[in-house]
Design a protein around this motif. Structure first.
Motif, PDB file in Angstrom:
ATOM      1  N   ILE A 116     -22.486  22.323 117.587  1.00  0.00           N
ATOM      2  CA  ILE A 116     -23.676  21.627 118.078  1.00  0.00           C
ATOM      3  C   ILE A 116     -23.402  21.286 119.538  1.00  0.00           C
ATOM      4  O   ILE A 116     -22.386  20.658 119.840  1.00  0.00           O
ATOM      5  CB  ILE A 116     -23.882  20.288 117.319  1.00  0.00           C
ATOM      6  N   LYS A 117     -24.291  21.700 120.432  1.00  0.00           N
ATOM      7  CA  LYS A 117     -24.108  21.322 121.839  1.00  0.00           C
ATOM      8  C   LYS A 117     -25.042  20.160 122.164  1.00  0.00           C
ATOM      9  O   LYS A 117     -26.273  20.312 122.118  1.00  0.00           O
ATOM     10  CB  LYS A 117     -24.378  22.522 122.752  1.00  0.00           C
ATOM     11  N   ILE A 118     -24.450  19.013 122.440  1.00  0.00           N
ATOM     12  CA  ILE A 118     -25.250  17.807 122.676  1.00  0.00           C
ATOM     13  C   ILE A 118     -25.832  17.876 124.091  1.00  0.00           C
ATOM     14  O   ILE A 118     -25.101  18.039 125.069  1.00  0.00           O
ATOM     15  CB  ILE A 118     -24.389  16.541 122.501  1.00  0.00           C
ATOM     16  N   MET A 161     -25.914  25.617 118.257  1.00  0.00           N
ATOM     17  CA  MET A 161     -27.240  25.069 118.513  1.00  0.00           C
ATOM     18  C   MET A 161     -27.198  24.408 119.891  1.00  0.00           C
ATOM     19  O   MET A 161     -26.469  23.445 120.108  1.00  0.00           O
ATOM     20  CB  MET A 161     -27.654  24.061 117.453  1.00  0.00           C
ATOM     21  N   ASP A 162     -27.996  24.986 120.806  1.00  0.00           N
ATOM     22  CA  ASP A 162     -27.972  24.554 122.210  1.00  0.00           C
ATOM     23  C   ASP A 162     -28.958  23.400 122.422  1.00  0.00           C
ATOM     24  O   ASP A 162     -29.925  23.252 121.669  1.00  0.00           O
ATOM     25  CB  ASP A 162     -28.392  25.749 123.082  1.00  0.00           C
ATOM     26  N   ASP A 163     -28.704  22.615 123.444  1.00  0.00           N
ATOM     27  CA  ASP A 163     -29.624  21.544 123.865  1.00  0.00           C
ATOM     28  C   ASP A 163     -29.991  20.613 122.722  1.00  0.00           C
ATOM     29  O   ASP A 163     -31.145  20.171 122.615  1.00  0.00           O
ATOM     30  CB  ASP A 163     -30.923  22.135 124.456  1.00  0.00           C
ATOM     31  N   VAL A 219     -22.877  33.276 124.657  1.00  0.00           N
ATOM     32  CA  VAL A 219     -24.024  33.898 125.327  1.00  0.00           C
ATOM     33  C   VAL A 219     -25.316  33.239 124.844  1.00  0.00           C
ATOM     34  O   VAL A 219     -25.495  33.016 123.644  1.00  0.00           O
ATOM     35  CB  VAL A 219     -24.043  35.422 125.027  1.00  0.00           C
ATOM     36  N   ASN A 220     -26.199  32.917 125.784  1.00  0.00           N
ATOM     37  CA  ASN A 220     -27.500  32.324 125.425  1.00  0.00           C
ATOM     38  C   ASN A 220     -28.457  33.404 124.926  1.00  0.00           C
ATOM     39  O   ASN A 220     -28.564  34.474 125.528  1.00  0.00           O
ATOM     40  CB  ASN A 220     -28.115  31.624 126.632  1.00  0.00           C
ATOM     41  N   VAL A 221     -29.152  33.097 123.852  1.00  0.00           N
ATOM     42  CA  VAL A 221     -30.058  34.077 123.260  1.00  0.00           C
ATOM     43  C   VAL A 221     -31.430  33.428 123.074  1.00  0.00           C
ATOM     44  O   VAL A 221     -31.533  32.293 122.622  1.00  0.00           O
ATOM     45  CB  VAL A 221     -29.505  34.540 121.890  1.00  0.00           C
ATOM     46  N   LEU A 280     -23.122  32.961 119.947  1.00  0.00           N
ATOM     47  CA  LEU A 280     -24.514  33.038 120.418  1.00  0.00           C
ATOM     48  C   LEU A 280     -25.105  31.632 120.418  1.00  0.00           C
ATOM     49  O   LEU A 280     -24.993  30.912 119.422  1.00  0.00           O
ATOM     50  CB  LEU A 280     -25.331  33.960 119.499  1.00  0.00           C
ATOM     51  N   GLU A 281     -25.732  31.252 121.534  1.00  0.00           N
ATOM     52  CA  GLU A 281     -26.346  29.923 121.640  1.00  0.00           C
ATOM     53  C   GLU A 281     -27.856  30.059 121.518  1.00  0.00           C
ATOM     54  O   GLU A 281     -28.478  30.844 122.225  1.00  0.00           O
ATOM     55  CB  GLU A 281     -26.021  29.281 122.999  1.00  0.00           C
ATOM     56  N   VAL A 282     -28.426  29.277 120.639  1.00  0.00           N
ATOM     57  CA  VAL A 282     -29.874  29.286 120.449  1.00  0.00           C
ATOM     58  C   VAL A 282     -30.342  27.844 120.611  1.00  0.00           C
ATOM     59  O   VAL A 282     -29.736  26.940 120.051  1.00  0.00           O
ATOM     60  CB  VAL A 282     -30.230  29.781 119.028  1.00  0.00           C
ATOM     61  N   MET A 288     -15.904  30.314 127.188  1.00  0.00           N
ATOM     62  CA  MET A 288     -16.660  30.422 128.437  1.00  0.00           C
ATOM     63  C   MET A 288     -18.117  30.674 128.081  1.00  0.00           C
ATOM     64  O   MET A 288     -18.410  31.527 127.234  1.00  0.00           O
ATOM     65  CB  MET A 288     -16.161  31.622 129.237  1.00  0.00           C
ATOM     66  N   GLU A 289     -19.026  29.952 128.742  1.00  0.00           N
ATOM     67  CA  GLU A 289     -20.446  30.226 128.545  1.00  0.00           C
ATOM     68  C   GLU A 289     -20.949  31.111 129.681  1.00  0.00           C
ATOM     69  O   GLU A 289     -20.769  30.788 130.857  1.00  0.00           O
ATOM     70  CB  GLU A 289     -21.271  28.932 128.508  1.00  0.00           C
ATOM     71  N   ALA A 290     -21.564  32.218 129.305  1.00  0.00           N
ATOM     72  CA  ALA A 290     -22.121  33.129 130.306  1.00  0.00           C
ATOM     73  C   ALA A 290     -23.506  32.641 130.705  1.00  0.00           C
ATOM     74  O   ALA A 290     -24.346  32.342 129.857  1.00  0.00           O
ATOM     75  CB  ALA A 290     -22.224  34.538 129.721  1.00  0.00           C
ATOM     76  N   ALA A 346     -20.102  18.473 124.218  1.00  0.00           N
ATOM     77  CA  ALA A 346     -20.994  17.654 125.040  1.00  0.00           C
ATOM     78  C   ALA A 346     -21.281  18.422 126.328  1.00  0.00           C
ATOM     79  O   ALA A 346     -20.360  18.887 126.995  1.00  0.00           O
ATOM     80  CB  ALA A 346     -20.348  16.315 125.353  1.00  0.00           C
ATOM     81  N   GLU A 347     -22.560  18.560 126.670  1.00  0.00           N
ATOM     82  CA  GLU A 347     -22.945  19.327 127.860  1.00  0.00           C
ATOM     83  C   GLU A 347     -23.146  18.414 129.063  1.00  0.00           C
ATOM     84  O   GLU A 347     -23.554  17.261 128.926  1.00  0.00           O
ATOM     85  CB  GLU A 347     -24.292  20.017 127.634  1.00  0.00           C
ATOM     86  N   GLY A 348     -22.897  18.946 130.231  1.00  0.00           N
ATOM     87  CA  GLY A 348     -23.259  18.241 131.469  1.00  0.00           C
ATOM     88  C   GLY A 348     -22.415  17.010 131.762  1.00  0.00           C
ATOM     89  O   GLY A 348     -22.930  16.010 132.258  1.00  0.00           O
TER      90      GLY A 348
HETATM   91 CA    CA Z   1     -26.461  27.296 126.713  1.00  0.00          CA
END
Ligand code: CA
Ligand code: C2E
Ligand code: CA
Length: 591
Positions: free
Chosen positions: A497-499, A476-478, A414-416, A446-448, A355-357, A534-536
């Motif tokens: 890796i989050k695409i 690694m976010d975005d 969690v986004n940092v 942790l997402e950066v 789960m992403e907060a 994969a995001e979105g």
């Molecule tokens: Ca994120």
């Protein structure tokens, strides 16, 4: 009678007695002064209108206006009040002497004038005047670039505003310039190089604002100044209109965009310029500077490297931002800030793995404020440190809650922000929070964002390694929105890796180049032992393409929207396996 030479000082002698005029001139010979003479007040002011002397020798008894009356007039005129005056008295009473000092005379001399006394008094006043000038100019010069500083700019600006308010044909413009990557260059290459860069910027601007500028009609009033840091302000004397000022701004941007060579380093950057014209009816220098600054920020917001002309609507945005900043201070740490959670799925079987907060702010009066509006403010003000800690605590507490409900979740993510990473002791804080909530370190991710890492990659590696050593997961976010190339991925200790959504949006049977790109990212990540999310994801077609390129995990509105942790049980999502609705596009892809 006027004599002009190349003497060091000019003295205006106001006395109706020709003999005294000549005597004074002869006495002052050793001091390298040029004397100009006036026989009465009217003649004195005519002479002053032509040129300003360094000193006025003013006689008490004159035909018409008395010396004291002339002195009062001199001191009432801001342009003349600064000129020192030595007052010459005859055998008058003490009262005249005290009156002349009250009126602003710097010294007095008793007639008949004796040579040594005159020399001593004039010399001392001129010396004091020279020191005052030096102090004046030191206080108004930026020592690094030799340009006028804020004080001189404000004074010049004050005069320009007064002139524009009197003379409707007079228009000036103000350019507020900020160098886009100065902080990065200064931090990475050191302050000496940063100083060199500022000097070169100053030089380029100076060279490009020469007095022959055809656009500016009164170049006398053009002032190039440095306000401090990497902020330069240019007051363009008499510009006919906004279009003319804009063309100067464009020309300067072109000049500043060229590479800089600084002690062997080549540095590239752009600048952003805010432009204000005098027609908005300004009455103070601070008002016009403030608006130029606002327009400059707008130029940065529009992607940097451009100039933006100020308009009133920009005020509203600033006021709002101010309010957000103030109210956020009170909101952080309270229940106005809460979290929602978006599931991260296995695309293959629909199982929720994490789960992403995501932080939410419910403002008491304005209602919900999206994170895109308050997270950047929190980052700029440093509030992100406290907010981030609150988020970490709440996310971990929620994870523990889910575990009690026997949810098969591997982790909470969690986004940092970069500022959090850089706080000394951040790793220790994370360790403590994980322990406090009785979690295994790899139950926290942790997402950066990629762009945060790539702004200073070497330091980021060190900080990330420290966190990795704790055993937490790192994502690694975005990915795809920053500047990293695929080849630098292996430097960083990421698990995931989050695409970025912008790539996922393009995934359909037609856009084969995006499909190929995502395929390459997925392959490389797997070779480096990293997972891909994969995001979105919003359509079934995207799911199909992702399955075809072996991307195993995903997130998106199609699969599950962010929702409050207590309300939404991950089981609910398990039911709608994404594969069930996937259209068969495999044929299209291989074609
Ligand atoms: Ca994120
Ligand atoms: P992000 O980390 O990239 O988070 C994903 C964002 O995309 C979320 O927006 C999410 O609601 C949205 N999203 C998810 N699926 C879809 C989809 O299918 N379509 C579309 N159009 N959007 C989707 P949100 O919640 O508005 O967050 C925006 C950004 O704010 C986040 O981007 C993250 O960078 C930042 N953020 C949020 N919470 C925090 C936090 O606690 N700390 C920090 N440092 N940043 C946060
Ligand atoms: Ca993201």
């Amino acid at each position: 009678m006027t004599r002009r030479g190349k003497a060091a000082h000019q003295v205006l002698v106001v006395d109706d007695d020709r003999t005294i005029q000549r005597l004074t001139e002869a006495f002052l010979k050793p001091l390298d002064v040029d004397c100009e003479f006036a026989g009465c007040g009217a003649e004195a002011f005519t002479s002053l209108a032509r040129r300003l002397p360094d000193l006025i020798l003013l006689d008490h008894e004159l035909p018409g206006e008395s010396g004291l009356e002339i002195l009062d007039r001199l001191k009432a005129d801001p342009a003349l009040a600064q000129i020192p005056v030595i007052y010459a008295t005859g055998t008058e009473k003490e009262t005249v002497i005290s009156r002349c000092f009250e009126a602003g005379a710097n010294d007095y001399i008793q007639k008949p004038i004796r040579r040594p006394e005159l020399l001593a008094r004039v010399q001392s006043v001129l010396e004091r005047q020279r020191m005052m000038r030096e102090l004046w100019s030191n206080a108004r010069t930026d020592s690094l670039t030799g340009l006028p500083n804020r004080l001189l700019l404000q004074e010049t600006l004050g005069r320009a505003i007064a002139r524009a308010n009197h003379d409707p044909r007079y228009h000036f413009a103000l350019l507020f310039l900020d160098f886009d990557r100065f902080k990065t260059i200064n931090d990475s290459l050191g302050h000496d190089i940063g100083d060199m860069l500022l000097q070169q910027i100053g030089e380029r601007l100076r060279a490009n604002l020469r007095s022959e500028d055809a656009i500016v009609r009164d170049s006398q009033l053009t002032t190039l100044s440095r306000l401090g840091g990497d902020e330069f302000v240019i007051l363009l004397g008499d510009v006919p209109d906004e279009a003319a000022a804009s063309s100067v701004a464009k020309r300067l941007l072109g000049v500043l965009n060229r590479p800089y060579t600084l002690a062997g380093n080549t540095v590239n950057s752009t600048a952003s310029i805010g432009l204000v014209c005098s027609d908005n009816g300004y009455s103070t220098a601070d008002e016009i500077l403030r608006d130029a600054d606002i327009a400059m920020y707008e130029a940065k917001a529009r992607g940097r490297g451009c100039h933006v002309v100020f308009d009133q609507s920009m005020h509203a945005a600033v006021v709002e931002r101010h309010r957000i900043e103030n109210d956020l201070r009170d909101a952080v740490g309270t229940d106005q800030i809460h979290l929602v959670y978006q599931p991260i799925f296995s695309i293959e079987d629909g199982g929720v793995i994490g789960m992403e907060a995501l932080a939410r702010w419910h403002h008491r009066e304005l209602g919900p404020i999206p994170p895109d509006r308050f997270i950047p403010v929190a980052e700029e003000t440093g509030l992100i440190i406290k907010l981030g800690e609150q988020v970490l605590h709440e996310a971990c507490a929620q994870f523990t809650q889910w575990r009690l409900q026997h949810q098969p979740l591997k982790y909470v993510s969690v986004n940092v922000s970069r500022a959090q990473l850089e706080v000394p002791g951040f790793a220790a804080l994370v360790r403590q929070i994980v322990a406090q909530h009785d979690m295994a370190p790899d139950e926290l991710q942790l997402e950066v964002t990629e762009s945060m890492i790539m702004s200073r990659p070497e330091e980021a590696v060190t900080l990330l390694q420290e966190l990795k050593a704790l055993g937490v997961r790192l994502a690694m976010d975005d990915f795809g929105t920053g500047y990293s190339s695929l080849s630098c991925l292996h430097y960083f200790p990421f698990d995931v890796i989050k695409i970025d959504r912008s790539f996922v949006q393009e995934l359909n049977g037609e856009r084969t180049e995006f499909v190929a790109l995502v395929h390459a990212i997925v392959n490389l990540a797997y070779n480096l032992g990293m997972d891909c999310v994969a995001e979105g994801i919003e359509t079934h077609e995207q799911v199909a393409v992702l399955l075809a390129v072996d991307c195993l995990y995903g997130q998106g509105y199609l699969l599950g929207r962010p929702a409050a942790g207590g309300e939404t049980c991950p089981d609910a999502w398990l039911a709608n396996s994404p594969r069930a609705n996937v259209p068969d596009i495999a044929g299209k892809l291989t074609a």
